[in-house]
Design an enzyme around this catalytic site. Structure first.
Site, PDB file in Angstrom:
ATOM      1  N   TYR A 259      73.310  32.186   4.821  1.00 49.80           N
ATOM      2  CA  TYR A 259      74.168  33.245   4.293  1.00 49.80           C
ATOM      3  C   TYR A 259      73.821  33.432   2.826  1.00 49.80           C
ATOM      4  O   TYR A 259      73.665  32.452   2.090  1.00 49.80           O
ATOM      5  CB  TYR A 259      75.643  32.846   4.416  1.00 49.80           C
ATOM      6  CG  TYR A 259      76.587  33.797   3.700  1.00 49.80           C
ATOM      7  CD1 TYR A 259      77.222  34.817   4.378  1.00 49.80           C
ATOM      8  CD2 TYR A 259      76.801  33.681   2.318  1.00 49.80           C
ATOM      9  CE1 TYR A 259      78.057  35.701   3.720  1.00 49.80           C
ATOM     10  CE2 TYR A 259      77.633  34.569   1.651  1.00 49.80           C
ATOM     11  CZ  TYR A 259      78.260  35.581   2.354  1.00 49.80           C
ATOM     12  OH  TYR A 259      79.071  36.456   1.705  1.00 49.80           O
TER      13      TYR A 259
ATOM     14  N   GLU B 286      75.300  41.700   0.969  1.00 51.48           N
ATOM     15  CA  GLU B 286      75.466  40.457   1.728  1.00 51.48           C
ATOM     16  C   GLU B 286      74.505  40.436   2.913  1.00 51.48           C
ATOM     17  O   GLU B 286      74.406  41.422   3.635  1.00 51.48           O
ATOM     18  CB  GLU B 286      76.914  40.373   2.246  1.00 51.48           C
ATOM     19  CG  GLU B 286      77.208  39.126   3.052  1.00 51.48           C
ATOM     20  CD  GLU B 286      78.539  39.221   3.803  1.00 51.48           C
ATOM     21  OE1 GLU B 286      79.540  38.681   3.307  1.00 51.48           O
ATOM     22  OE2 GLU B 286      78.572  39.851   4.872  1.00 51.48           O
TER      23      GLU B 286
END
Ligand code: GDP
Ligand code: MN
Length: 398
Positions: free
Chosen positions: A101, A189
């Site tokens: 992530y 993101e």
């Protein structure tokens, strides 16, 4: 403004971040074409501006064309957490070795930029932070200092991209930062940032973005041409577009009787008369459109109007209601015959004329002797006839 995944991927690609090949599709026909083009297996992903799509059933793997179609037919009508799916992304399915992530966001409190990273990617970062707070690294990029490759490299090393190439991770981090800054984003993101490839072949392994979420700062839209390219694709109604090209006022509705008149007020009354007749007759027939030919319409304008209305497959009958003022009923009658000649009219047309040159118009229609033309003396009678004929035509095709 939040971007759809397919738009976010596009921005990442433009900044040198690899994403698997993918095509946006809006119906099962487009999905089949896209999937054949991408190859199998492929992933079908709901395009909604909300996360957790995977858990909600909005991300499905397809091993062949049939599965791609079946999956898309399940996903396309879906609403995920109240967001209607605007289409699907058909993406090359990758063999995932590991999921990371990575995000950059604006931190208003500390007046700099937050970098969140974890090697436990895939699931939502909030959940990882709750269960394994030590696994989530939070770093900062100084708003006034230059964030270059050396700085990105240092950061990537401190994050710890276990099993992945740190040079590659650093380059992605730097490109993400450039994407963030150049696009005036408030969030970029990537989750998952995936390590993909053949587990037995070291040289085949690489990092790529399998999903992306980007929010843009609306205050900066003026610097990016208003982000026109990211505005939701709303498909224009083909009948409305054609009518607009001819300067006609047309609104597409959902019923079966095409309504044409001169003057907005008269057309509105005609719509009401059709709706009332449908209710009286209990057959649920309703107007299919609003079309105002305006004042002083020529035979050509009338012909074009009728041709637009009759080319609509939902139209079963047409109702032409003209009160001749500047508009001459004679011109309208000639227009009807013009269209009838070109179109080989098979749908019934009900006509009510009054005012300027009404008698002349009616005589022209009568002389034509076309069995599909039905003349009535009043608006109510004409509307009722148009509704009866529409219901009969609909019934006959059942
Ligand atoms: P989200 O649930 O809205 O965040 O949607 P994602 O695009 O992140 O997809 C959810 C999960 O589906 C990912 O974490 C992956 O595990 C899986 N997934 C997405 N794309 C692929 C792919 O190309 N190959 C494989 N094998 N799994 C994928
Ligand atoms: Mn995701």
């Amino acid at each position: 403004m939040d971007l759809y995944e397919y738009q976010a991927r596009q921005l990442l690609e433009e900044h040198g971040i690899a994403t698997p090949r993918a095509i946006f599709a809006q119906n099962s026909h487009e999905v089949a074409q896209a999937a054949d083009d991408i190859g199998y297996p492929c992933v079908i992903k709901a395009q909604v501006k909300i996360g957790h799509r995977g858990q909600a059933g909005g991300v499905k793997l397809a091993k062949d064309r049939d599965e791609a179609i079946v999956n898309s037919e399940q996903i396309l009508p879906m609403s995920i957490h109240g967001h209607k799916t605007s289409g699907v992304l058909v993406a090359e399915a990758k063999n995932i070795l590991h999921e990371y992530y990575l995000s950059i966001s604006l931190d208003r409190a500390s007046r700099d930029f937050d970098v969140l990273a974890t090697a436990n990617g895939g699931t939502e970062v909030e959940q990882v932070a709750k269960e394994h707070p030590e696994a989530v690294k939070r770093l900062h990029i100084d708003a006034l200092e230059d964030f270059d490759l050396a700085a990105a490299h240092k950061m990537a090393a401190s994050i710890g991209f276990y099993h992945a190439d740190v040079d590659q991770a650093a380059t992605i981090l730097l490109n993400m930062w450039r994407c963030f800054k150049d696009s005036d984003a408030t969030l970029v993101e990537i989750n998952p940032l995936a390590k993909i490839g053949d587990p037995d072949d070291e040289s085949s392994k690489s990092l790529c973005a399998l999903d992306a979420k980007i929010s843009l700062d609306d205050n900066a839209a003026f610097r990016h041409d208003g982000w026109k390219r990211f505005v939701d694709p709303i498909l224009p109604d083909p009948f409305e577009s054609r009518a607009r090209q001819h300067g006609l006022h047309y609104v597409h509705l959902r019923g079966e009787v095409g309504v044409i008149g001169n003057g907005a007020g008269l057309v509105m009354s005609s719509l009401d008369a059709v709706s009332d007749a449908g209710e009286d007759q209990g057959n649920g027939i309703k107007p299919a459109n609003f079309l105002d030919i305006g004042g002083g319409a020529s035979a050509e304008t009338m012909g074009e109007s009728l041709s637009i209305v009759l080319s609509d497959p939902q139209v079963e009958s047409a109702f032409v209601n003209v009160y001749g003022g500047i508009t001459s009923c004679e011109q309208v009658a000639r227009g009807i015959l013009l269209a009838a000649k070109d179109l080989v009219v098979t749908k019934p047309i009900v006509i009510r004329f009054d005012g300027n040159a009404a008698a002349e118009g009616l005589r022209i229609l009568d002389e034509a002797g076309n069995p599909n033309l039905h003349v009535r003396a009043s608006m109510e009678e004409a509307a009722a006839t148009a509704v009866t004929l529409a219901a009969a035509a609909k019934e006959a095709r059942r």
